[in-house]
Motif scaffolding. Structure first.
Motif, PDB file in Angstrom:
ATOM      1  N   LEU A  12     -31.542 -32.192  -7.748  1.00  0.00           N
ATOM      2  CA  LEU A  12     -32.868 -32.189  -7.119  1.00  0.00           C
ATOM      3  C   LEU A  12     -33.294 -30.780  -6.717  1.00  0.00           C
ATOM      4  O   LEU A  12     -34.475 -30.426  -6.822  1.00  0.00           O
ATOM      5  CB  LEU A  12     -32.865 -33.108  -5.906  1.00  0.00           C
ATOM      6  N   THR A  13     -32.358 -29.969  -6.255  1.00  0.00           N
ATOM      7  CA  THR A  13     -32.691 -28.588  -5.930  1.00  0.00           C
ATOM      8  C   THR A  13     -33.050 -27.814  -7.189  1.00  0.00           C
ATOM      9  O   THR A  13     -33.992 -27.006  -7.199  1.00  0.00           O
ATOM     10  CB  THR A  13     -31.522 -27.897  -5.210  1.00  0.00           C
ATOM     11  N   LEU A  67     -36.666 -27.987  -8.587  1.00  0.00           N
ATOM     12  CA  LEU A  67     -37.738 -27.232  -7.954  1.00  0.00           C
ATOM     13  C   LEU A  67     -38.130 -26.057  -8.847  1.00  0.00           C
ATOM     14  O   LEU A  67     -37.278 -25.267  -9.263  1.00  0.00           O
ATOM     15  CB  LEU A  67     -37.283 -26.720  -6.590  1.00  0.00           C
ATOM     16  N   ASP A 102     -43.668 -24.489  -7.649  1.00  0.00           N
ATOM     17  CA  ASP A 102     -43.567 -25.256  -6.407  1.00  0.00           C
ATOM     18  C   ASP A 102     -43.312 -24.338  -5.217  1.00  0.00           C
ATOM     19  O   ASP A 102     -43.879 -24.522  -4.131  1.00  0.00           O
ATOM     20  CB  ASP A 102     -42.450 -26.283  -6.508  1.00  0.00           C
ATOM     21  N   ARG A 114     -33.449 -33.895   6.659  1.00  0.00           N
ATOM     22  CA  ARG A 114     -33.818 -34.744   5.529  1.00  0.00           C
ATOM     23  C   ARG A 114     -32.939 -34.372   4.342  1.00  0.00           C
ATOM     24  O   ARG A 114     -32.414 -33.273   4.270  1.00  0.00           O
ATOM     25  CB  ARG A 114     -35.289 -34.565   5.172  1.00  0.00           C
ATOM     26  N   VAL A 164     -36.468 -36.160  -1.012  1.00  0.00           N
ATOM     27  CA  VAL A 164     -36.874 -35.439  -2.218  1.00  0.00           C
ATOM     28  C   VAL A 164     -37.117 -36.397  -3.375  1.00  0.00           C
ATOM     29  O   VAL A 164     -38.109 -36.298  -4.108  1.00  0.00           O
ATOM     30  CB  VAL A 164     -35.810 -34.389  -2.594  1.00  0.00           C
ATOM     31  N   SER A 212     -40.305 -38.580  -2.701  1.00  0.00           N
ATOM     32  CA  SER A 212     -41.523 -37.765  -2.786  1.00  0.00           C
ATOM     33  C   SER A 212     -41.832 -37.390  -4.231  1.00  0.00           C
ATOM     34  O   SER A 212     -43.002 -37.378  -4.641  1.00  0.00           O
ATOM     35  CB  SER A 212     -41.384 -36.501  -1.935  1.00  0.00           C
ATOM     36  N   GLY A 213     -40.798 -37.105  -5.001  1.00  0.00           N
ATOM     37  CA  GLY A 213     -41.026 -36.806  -6.418  1.00  0.00           C
ATOM     38  C   GLY A 213     -41.567 -38.000  -7.176  1.00  0.00           C
ATOM     39  O   GLY A 213     -42.482 -37.867  -8.015  1.00  0.00           O
ATOM     40  N   THR A 236     -44.026 -32.872  -3.327  1.00  0.00           N
ATOM     41  CA  THR A 236     -42.608 -32.578  -3.547  1.00  0.00           C
ATOM     42  C   THR A 236     -42.233 -31.227  -2.955  1.00  0.00           C
ATOM     43  O   THR A 236     -41.168 -31.073  -2.340  1.00  0.00           O
ATOM     44  CB  THR A 236     -42.290 -32.601  -5.048  1.00  0.00           C
ATOM     45  N   ALA A 272     -42.054 -31.615   0.807  1.00  0.00           N
ATOM     46  CA  ALA A 272     -40.838 -32.349   1.171  1.00  0.00           C
ATOM     47  C   ALA A 272     -39.615 -31.452   1.040  1.00  0.00           C
ATOM     48  O   ALA A 272     -38.712 -31.479   1.898  1.00  0.00           O
ATOM     49  CB  ALA A 272     -40.688 -33.585   0.289  1.00  0.00           C
ATOM     50  N   PHE A 273     -39.580 -30.645  -0.011  1.00  0.00           N
ATOM     51  CA  PHE A 273     -38.431 -29.755  -0.196  1.00  0.00           C
ATOM     52  C   PHE A 273     -38.393 -28.678   0.874  1.00  0.00           C
ATOM     53  O   PHE A 273     -37.311 -28.275   1.334  1.00  0.00           O
ATOM     54  CB  PHE A 273     -38.471 -29.114  -1.588  1.00  0.00           C
ATOM     55  N   VAL A 301     -36.825 -30.325   3.773  1.00  0.00           N
ATOM     56  CA  VAL A 301     -35.404 -30.540   3.524  1.00  0.00           C
ATOM     57  C   VAL A 301     -34.613 -29.251   3.713  1.00  0.00           C
ATOM     58  O   VAL A 301     -33.596 -29.219   4.422  1.00  0.00           O
ATOM     59  CB  VAL A 301     -35.186 -31.111   2.107  1.00  0.00           C
TER      60      VAL A 301
END
Length: 635
Positions: free
Chosen positions: A284-285, A288, A292, A339, A344, A347-348, A366, A369-370, A373
């Motif tokens: 998930l990281t 990005l 973004d 979070r 993540v 939200s994605g 996203t 949200a990131f 996080v």
């Protein structure tokens, strides 16, 4: 195909390496996973999850999140929440909607997002990810009550936040004319009934099948694993992301059953979850993009600040009024709300759905949200420990010793440990065996240490080592085998065991390590204590070193362990090193021969060797002479 295999292998290796480094360096694991994902994704572009994994990217992440939530649910036993249930209920029922509403307003007014995007984002950020909280709690060593509140909130709020996002999205579709109101109400009602009922029904079916022996032992963990995936997928057919609620309820329901093999399955699930959390967070990281990151301006920073220092604290402080918590516990709970993966991932998912529905700025959700996080992981990850210590909500950081078996020998050892301020607890199912310990104000546990109740009443994190010292060697081995996975097999010890590997010895995979070499059994230790042996503590210095110390000991003295200045306890039977200056050595031996020590000092005087710094209590006169009935006693 080979490139994908290499990338998957790299994700796994990087995830476990980050976990190991976090353990080694005593850092929050999620912070290192975040760094690893950033390097693999935005920094180098080596991994681009959406392109690398294509259409299976989102489903795989969703399934992984479902397994993580289920495993979290397995750790939630109702016995643990008895003293915090009111606070947890208020945080979920009152604080959750308040955070949703205030976050939506802040995202629109401060962050500049459109109302549809802001409302869905507010729902997503209700969650306080267990993928972050649980590793942080493992390292922070909080007291049981604040730790229970944070853990329960994180696991229960994750599916609720996802359902809030579902409800928000469906309402937005109604506003846009895509759905009818009556269809929405029917859909949500049916979805909730299926989610809750399905989770309970699945847990009941598994309990019935396992208890009746319809599933063999070697298939129980795989059957449980497949059932979680199936329950999640089937519920999602009725209502998008409602499967998260199903698997959470399923996990909590199973955690409160009496399935005998649940402990082994829980350990299997913990292993799987560690791998999934590591891999999913890196993926998930890595997803990005530089675009973004660029989209995050000063308004996004102000939005994150409002969420951390205004919205969350206000909601928690209002919701916990009269909930039975201390002000320190309320302050800690108000600040700690990191979070994680679910925020993540959800939200994605809904960012993409909102884009398809015509909401132009949905792609920014996203990124916002990131930002939350990353900020919460770093801030809360590094401040939880110091804040808990400042608020005096942290457990004693000194590693303690749990002694199983309330014999006179064990009580004497516990008294010596208490004297030198080493945390100790004595456990025994016989109340009379604990009498001397209670009179000496030594913490005791009255009950069967192998019972489920004991695993809730005795916090394993407080005790780094266990000594099984009952008069039953087989029971000692069973206790060490049971506690080995929790404390580490190199930290459980039993009396009477030697390094013998002959045909009559217990297999090395069972039981604990020998407490001392050469090993001595229960009756031998009892007889030595009754004949005047004592526990003695000696501090080494540069002059009075380990070699000199050994010269002052009798040949049959039992060197048990030494305590480092940091408080770490090193057992002599398993250590490959020697104690150093300022270490305190604990031995079990006859009282010192002062004449012999003086002779050694005199012989070494020319070399500048100084005297010892040794402290030990005199032998208890009541223990030095016994009657025949004492010697025949099992104690």
């Amino acid at each position: 195909m080979h490139d994908i295999a290499i990338k998957i292998a790299l994700i796994g290796a990087a995830g476990i390496a980050a976990q190991w480094l976090a353990w080694r360096l005593q850092l929050p694991a999620i912070v290192l996973l975040l760094i690893a994902g950033f390097i693999a994704g935005p920094a180098t572009g080596f991994i681009t999850p959406a392109a690398d994994f294509g259409e299976i990217y989102r489903p795989l992440v969703s399934l992984a999140v479902a397994i993580i939530l289920f495993e979290g649910g397995l750790s939630l036993n109702f016995r643990e929440i008895r003293e915090t249930s009111k606070a947890v209920r208020r945080i979920i029922i009152l604080a959750g909607p308040m955070v949703w509403a205030m976050t939506a307003v802040s995202a629109h007014v401060i962050g500049g997002l459109s109302w549809p995007t802001a409302i869905v984002l507010g729902a997503v950020l209700v969650v306080t990810g267990p993928t972050v909280i649980i590793p942080l709690l493992r390292q922070a060593q909080l007291n049981s009550r604040p730790a229970s509140i944070l853990r329960w909130e994180a696991i229960v709020n994750d599916p609720i936040g996802a359902l809030f996002a579902v409800l928000s999205f469906e309402v937005i579709l109604v506003v846009f004319g895509r759905h009818q109101v009556d269809n929405l109400l029917a859909l949500v009602t049916i979805g909730m009934v299926i989610a809750v009922g399905g989770g309970l029904a699945a847990a009941k079916a598994i309990e019935w099948a396992f208890a009746r022996g319809h599933v063999p032992e070697y298939l129980k963990a795989p059957v449980l694993f497949a059932s979680v995936l199936g329950a999640y997928a089937l519920t999602n057919l009725a209502l998008e992301e409602a499967g998260l609620l199903t698997v959470t309820i399923m996990g909590v329901a199973l955690a409160n059953t009496r399935i005998t093999s649940l402990t082994d399955m829980r350990r299997f699930k913990e292993t799987i979850t560690t791998l999934l959390v590591s891999g999913v967070f890196i993926i998930l990281t890595a997803s990005l993009t530089p675009a973004d990151i660029v989209s995050l301006d000063w308004r996004a920073a102000l939005f994150v600040a409002s969420l951390l220092v205004v919205i969350r604290p206000v909601a928690i402080m209002i919701a916990t009024i009269g909930a039975g918590l201390t002000m320190q516990e309320r302050l800690l709970t108000a600040w700690i709300a990191p979070r994680g993966v679910v925020a993540v991932a959800v939200s994605g998912l809904f960012g993409t759905l909102l884009l398809d529905a015509g909401v132009e700025d949905a792609g920014r959700m996203t990124a916002f949200a990131f930002a939350v996080v990353v900020t919460t992981i770093v801030l809360h990850g590094f401040t939880l420990g110091p804040l808990a210590a400042f608020l005096k909500l942290k457990q004693d950081s000194k590693p303690g010793i749990l002694i199983v078996g309330g014999s006179r020998w064990s009580t004497t050892l516990a008294r010596k440990l208490k004297e030198i301020e080493v945390p100790v607890m004595l456990a025994d199912p016989n109340w009379n065996h604990l009498t001397e310990a209670r009179l000496a104000s030594i913490p005791v546990y009255f009950g069967e240490v192998l019972s489920e109740q004991a695993h809730h009443a005795i916090d394993p994190k407080r005790f780094a080592n266990l000594i099984a010292a009952s008069d039953n060697e087989a029971y000692n081995a069973l206790v060490c085998t049971d506690f080995g996975p929790e404390l580490g097999r190199s930290n459980v010890f039993q009396i009477g065991r030697s390094e013998d590997t002959g045909r009559q010895s217990i297999n090395f995979t069972l039981g604990g390590r020998p407490l001392a070499l050469p090993g001595a059994g229960f009756h031998e230790l009892r007889e030595r204590l009754l004949s005047g042996w004592t526990f003695q503590i000696t501090r080494l210095t540069d002059e009075f070193n380990w070699d000199t110390y050994q010269q002052t000991r009798a040949d049959n003295a039992m060197i048990m362990f030494w305590i480092k200045p940091s408080g770490a306890i090193i057992f002599a039977s398993v250590s490959g090193s020697k104690p150093q200056a300022n270490d305190r050595v604990l031995s079990f031996a006859l009282p010192r021969d002062e004449a012999r020590i003086e002779a050694i000092r005199a012989a070494n005087a020319a070399g500048g060797i100084a005297g010892t710094s040794e402290a030990h209590g005199p032998a208890d006169p009541n223990l030095s002479s016994t009657t025949a009935s004492d010697r025949d006693s099992n104690r």
